[in-house]
Design a protein around this motif. Structure first.
Motif, mmCIF file in Angstrom:
data_model
loop_
_atom_site.group_PDB
_atom_site.id
_atom_site.type_symbol
_atom_site.label_atom_id
_atom_site.label_comp_id
_atom_site.label_asym_id
_atom_site.label_seq_id
_atom_site.Cartn_x
_atom_site.Cartn_y
_atom_site.Cartn_z
ATOM 1 N N MET A 1 2.508 -3.927 -6.721
ATOM 2 C CA MET A 1 1.183 -3.741 -7.310
ATOM 3 C C MET A 1 1.177 -2.574 -8.280
ATOM 4 O O MET A 1 0.649 -2.665 -9.384
ATOM 5 C CB MET A 1 0.148 -3.464 -6.217
ATOM 6 N N ALA A 2 1.737 -1.441 -7.806
ATOM 7 C CA ALA A 2 1.639 -0.239 -8.625
ATOM 8 C C ALA A 2 2.638 0.799 -8.160
ATOM 9 O O ALA A 2 3.123 0.757 -7.026
ATOM 10 C CB ALA A 2 0.230 0.336 -8.549
ATOM 11 N N THR A 3 2.918 1.710 -9.067
ATOM 12 C CA THR A 3 3.763 2.858 -8.782
ATOM 13 C C THR A 3 2.879 4.092 -8.717
ATOM 14 O O THR A 3 2.142 4.380 -9.675
ATOM 15 C CB THR A 3 4.822 3.035 -9.874
ATOM 16 N N SER A 4 2.946 4.781 -7.612
ATOM 17 C CA SER A 4 2.146 5.980 -7.398
ATOM 18 C C SER A 4 2.974 7.195 -7.781
ATOM 19 O O SER A 4 4.096 7.359 -7.305
ATOM 20 C CB SER A 4 1.753 6.050 -5.913
ATOM 21 N N ASN A 5 2.430 8.028 -8.635
ATOM 22 C CA ASN A 5 3.162 9.179 -9.144
ATOM 23 C C ASN A 5 2.455 10.479 -8.780
ATOM 24 O O ASN A 5 1.280 10.662 -9.101
ATOM 25 C CB ASN A 5 3.276 9.094 -10.668
ATOM 26 N N GLU A 6 3.164 11.353 -8.111
ATOM 27 C CA GLU A 6 2.585 12.637 -7.731
ATOM 28 C C GLU A 6 2.307 13.464 -8.969
ATOM 29 O O GLU A 6 3.195 13.654 -9.803
ATOM 30 C CB GLU A 6 3.539 13.374 -6.791
ATOM 31 N N GLY A 7 1.063 13.885 -9.126
ATOM 32 C CA GLY A 7 0.686 14.732 -10.245
ATOM 33 C C GLY A 7 0.304 14.000 -11.503
ATOM 34 O O GLY A 7 -0.016 14.629 -12.513
ATOM 35 N N SER A 8 0.322 12.688 -11.474
ATOM 36 C CA SER A 8 -0.092 11.925 -12.660
ATOM 37 C C SER A 8 -0.683 10.590 -12.227
ATOM 38 O O SER A 8 -0.694 10.250 -11.049
ATOM 39 C CB SER A 8 1.090 11.709 -13.609
ATOM 40 N N LYS A 9 -1.158 9.842 -13.203
ATOM 41 C CA LYS A 9 -1.816 8.575 -12.885
ATOM 42 C C LYS A 9 -0.813 7.543 -12.396
ATOM 43 O O LYS A 9 0.362 7.546 -12.778
ATOM 44 C CB LYS A 9 -2.520 8.042 -14.135
ATOM 45 N N ALA A 10 -1.330 6.640 -11.603
ATOM 46 C CA ALA A 10 -0.494 5.538 -11.123
ATOM 47 C C ALA A 10 -0.234 4.548 -12.257
ATOM 48 O O ALA A 10 -1.019 4.435 -13.201
ATOM 49 C CB ALA A 10 -1.186 4.829 -9.965
ATOM 50 N N THR A 11 0.858 3.857 -12.134
ATOM 51 C CA THR A 11 1.215 2.814 -13.106
ATOM 52 C C THR A 11 1.036 1.465 -12.436
ATOM 53 O O THR A 11 1.656 1.195 -11.404
ATOM 54 C CB THR A 11 2.678 2.973 -13.550
ATOM 55 N N TYR A 12 0.199 0.615 -13.015
ATOM 56 C CA TYR A 12 -0.116 -0.664 -12.404
ATOM 57 C C TYR A 12 0.678 -1.801 -13.043
ATOM 58 O O TYR A 12 0.927 -1.800 -14.243
ATOM 59 C CB TYR A 12 -1.611 -0.951 -12.535
ATOM 60 N N GLU A 13 1.043 -2.765 -12.219
ATOM 61 C CA GLU A 13 1.714 -3.944 -12.730
ATOM 62 C C GLU A 13 0.697 -4.861 -13.414
ATOM 63 O O GLU A 13 -0.504 -4.791 -13.153
ATOM 64 C CB GLU A 13 2.423 -4.687 -11.607
ATOM 65 N N GLN A 14 1.221 -5.696 -14.248
ATOM 66 C CA GLN A 14 0.357 -6.605 -14.990
ATOM 67 C C GLN A 14 -0.443 -7.478 -14.038
ATOM 68 O O GLN A 14 0.101 -8.027 -13.068
ATOM 69 C CB GLN A 14 1.219 -7.491 -15.900
ATOM 70 N N GLY A 15 -1.718 -7.582 -14.306
ATOM 71 C CA GLY A 15 -2.582 -8.428 -13.493
ATOM 72 C C GLY A 15 -3.231 -7.710 -12.315
ATOM 73 O O GLY A 15 -4.073 -8.300 -11.629
ATOM 74 N N VAL A 16 -2.873 -6.474 -12.073
ATOM 75 C CA VAL A 16 -3.468 -5.715 -10.967
ATOM 76 C C VAL A 16 -4.588 -4.831 -11.532
ATOM 77 O O VAL A 16 -4.369 -4.052 -12.449
ATOM 78 C CB VAL A 16 -2.410 -4.838 -10.273
ATOM 79 N N GLU A 17 -5.788 -4.977 -10.966
ATOM 80 C CA GLU A 17 -6.943 -4.241 -11.472
ATOM 81 C C GLU A 17 -6.919 -2.798 -10.964
ATOM 82 O O GLU A 17 -7.084 -2.533 -9.777
ATOM 83 C CB GLU A 17 -8.225 -4.913 -10.986
ATOM 84 N N LYS A 18 -6.780 -1.879 -11.875
ATOM 85 C CA LYS A 18 -6.677 -0.475 -11.474
ATOM 86 C C LYS A 18 -7.998 0.066 -10.942
ATOM 87 O O LYS A 18 -8.004 1.005 -10.128
ATOM 88 C CB LYS A 18 -6.191 0.386 -12.628
ATOM 89 N N ASP A 19 -9.108 -0.510 -11.372
ATOM 90 C CA ASP A 19 -10.396 -0.036 -10.876
ATOM 91 C C ASP A 19 -10.701 -0.580 -9.491
ATOM 92 O O ASP A 19 -11.581 -0.072 -8.792
ATOM 93 C CB ASP A 19 -11.518 -0.436 -11.839
ATOM 94 N N LYS A 20 -10.005 -1.600 -9.107
ATOM 95 C CA LYS A 20 -10.219 -2.179 -7.775
ATOM 96 C C LYS A 20 -9.268 -1.560 -6.765
ATOM 97 O O LYS A 20 -9.611 -1.356 -5.615
ATOM 98 C CB LYS A 20 -9.998 -3.684 -7.817
ATOM 99 N N PHE A 21 -8.070 -1.289 -7.201
ATOM 100 C CA PHE A 21 -7.057 -0.716 -6.321
ATOM 101 C C PHE A 21 -6.775 0.705 -6.804
ATOM 102 O O PHE A 21 -5.915 0.936 -7.651
ATOM 103 C CB PHE A 21 -5.797 -1.573 -6.337
ATOM 104 N N LEU A 22 -7.509 1.649 -6.216
ATOM 105 C CA LEU A 22 -7.382 3.046 -6.631
ATOM 106 C C LEU A 22 -6.241 3.707 -5.880
ATOM 107 O O LEU A 22 -6.159 3.613 -4.655
ATOM 108 C CB LEU A 22 -8.690 3.790 -6.348
ATOM 109 N N ILE A 23 -5.395 4.366 -6.618
ATOM 110 C CA ILE A 23 -4.246 5.028 -6.014
ATOM 111 C C ILE A 23 -4.293 6.515 -6.335
ATOM 112 O O ILE A 23 -4.488 6.910 -7.475
ATOM 113 C CB ILE A 23 -2.930 4.409 -6.529
ATOM 114 N N ASN A 24 -4.084 7.300 -5.279
ATOM 115 C CA ASN A 24 -4.066 8.754 -5.418
ATOM 116 C C ASN A 24 -2.837 9.307 -4.708
ATOM 117 O O ASN A 24 -2.651 9.083 -3.512
ATOM 118 C CB ASN A 24 -5.344 9.370 -4.827
ATOM 119 N N HIS A 25 -2.002 9.993 -5.457
ATOM 120 C CA HIS A 25 -0.801 10.592 -4.862
ATOM 121 C C HIS A 25 -1.094 12.070 -4.661
ATOM 122 O O HIS A 25 -0.800 12.893 -5.519
ATOM 123 C CB HIS A 25 0.387 10.383 -5.818
ATOM 124 N N ALA A 26 -1.692 12.367 -3.507
ATOM 125 C CA ALA A 26 -2.278 13.689 -3.284
ATOM 126 C C ALA A 26 -1.245 14.797 -3.115
ATOM 127 O O ALA A 26 -1.512 15.959 -3.454
ATOM 128 C CB ALA A 26 -3.186 13.634 -2.055
#
Lengths: 118, 115
Positions: A47-72
């Motif tokens: 679905m996505a790559t979660s990156n500490e200190g920066s925004k997540a990278t989403y795969e094509q077709g995955v809604e970033k506003d629906k699947f919120l990722i936070n690498h705290a």
């Protein structure tokens, strides 16, 4: 091998609610974590790559506003499924490369979270 | 683009039989990594092996063995003398150096070992 935990292991919620899933690397730090979704009897889809200190990278077709990722932190990534609907019901699995995120690292997987949206 | 194909969706064997799981991959990278993971009914993926594209040496670990053939882009997995506890879904996966740690999974092969 390295240990990755997920919480909760199982969640049932009503349609329209939001659900947060935690992924923790227990004995190593992970600047990168990955979130996968697996529907019954199907393979894992990134679905996505979660990156500490920066925004997540989403795969094509995955809604970033629906699947919120936070690498705290270096050991914690969270996936929030917002306004969940029955079609979001699935098995969500996280993984983290043990070794700093180099391409040579082996990924270790969490035990997964089974989400059921009524 | 990368792609992993596991042509066998399900294999059923009787305990003590050998079973071979096929995995064929496609990639344009010269540096890549191949993996096998086991997913028992509990759902958690268990890492079995990683092989890089420059190491074609076959490997044996207990009852498990792997045959990597770059010429045919295959990375097959054999379980010798299967046991009921081997019943699971097995996934072959590929990562390319150009794509970092991203894994592309094959469709998986469900192995059912009957007593």
């Amino acid at each position: 091998g390295a240990v990755v935990s997920q919480h909760p292991s199982r969640v049932i919620c009503k349609s329209g609610t939001s659900v947060k899933i935690e992924c923790r690397s227990l004995d190593f730090q992970a600047t990168t974590m990955f979130w996968y979704r697996q529907f019954p009897k199907q393979s894992l889809m990134l679905m996505a790559t979660s990156n500490e200190g920066s925004k997540a990278t989403y795969e094509q077709g995955v809604e970033k506003d629906k699947f919120l990722i936070n690498h705290a932190s270096l050991t914690l990534s969270t996936l929030t499924v917002t306004s969940a609907h029955p079609e979001d019901s699935s098995f969500y699995i996280c993984s983290a490369p043990a070794g700093g995120g180099a391409v040579t690292d082996t990924q270790y997987f969490g035990p997964g979270t089974r989400l059921t949206v009524l | 683009a990368q792609k992993v194909t596991q042509a066998q969706t399900e294999i059923s064997v009787v305990e003590k039989e050998d079973v071979t799981l096929d995995c064929v991959y496609e990639t344009r990278d010269t540096t890549y990594y191949l993996f096998w993971y086991k997913q028992p009914p509990s759902g958690e993926l268990v890492f079995l092996i990683r092989r890089n594209s420059f190491d074609e040496q076959n490997e044996i670990s207990g009852r498990y063995s792997w045959n990597f053939q770059k010429s045919t882009s295959s990375f097959n997995f054999t379980i010798t003398a299967s046991q009921v506890v081997d019943s699971a879904v097995y996934f072959c996966a590929l990562s390319e150096a150009s794509a970092g740690n991203k894994l592309t999974f094959g469709g998986g092969t469900r192995v059912l070992v009957k007593p």
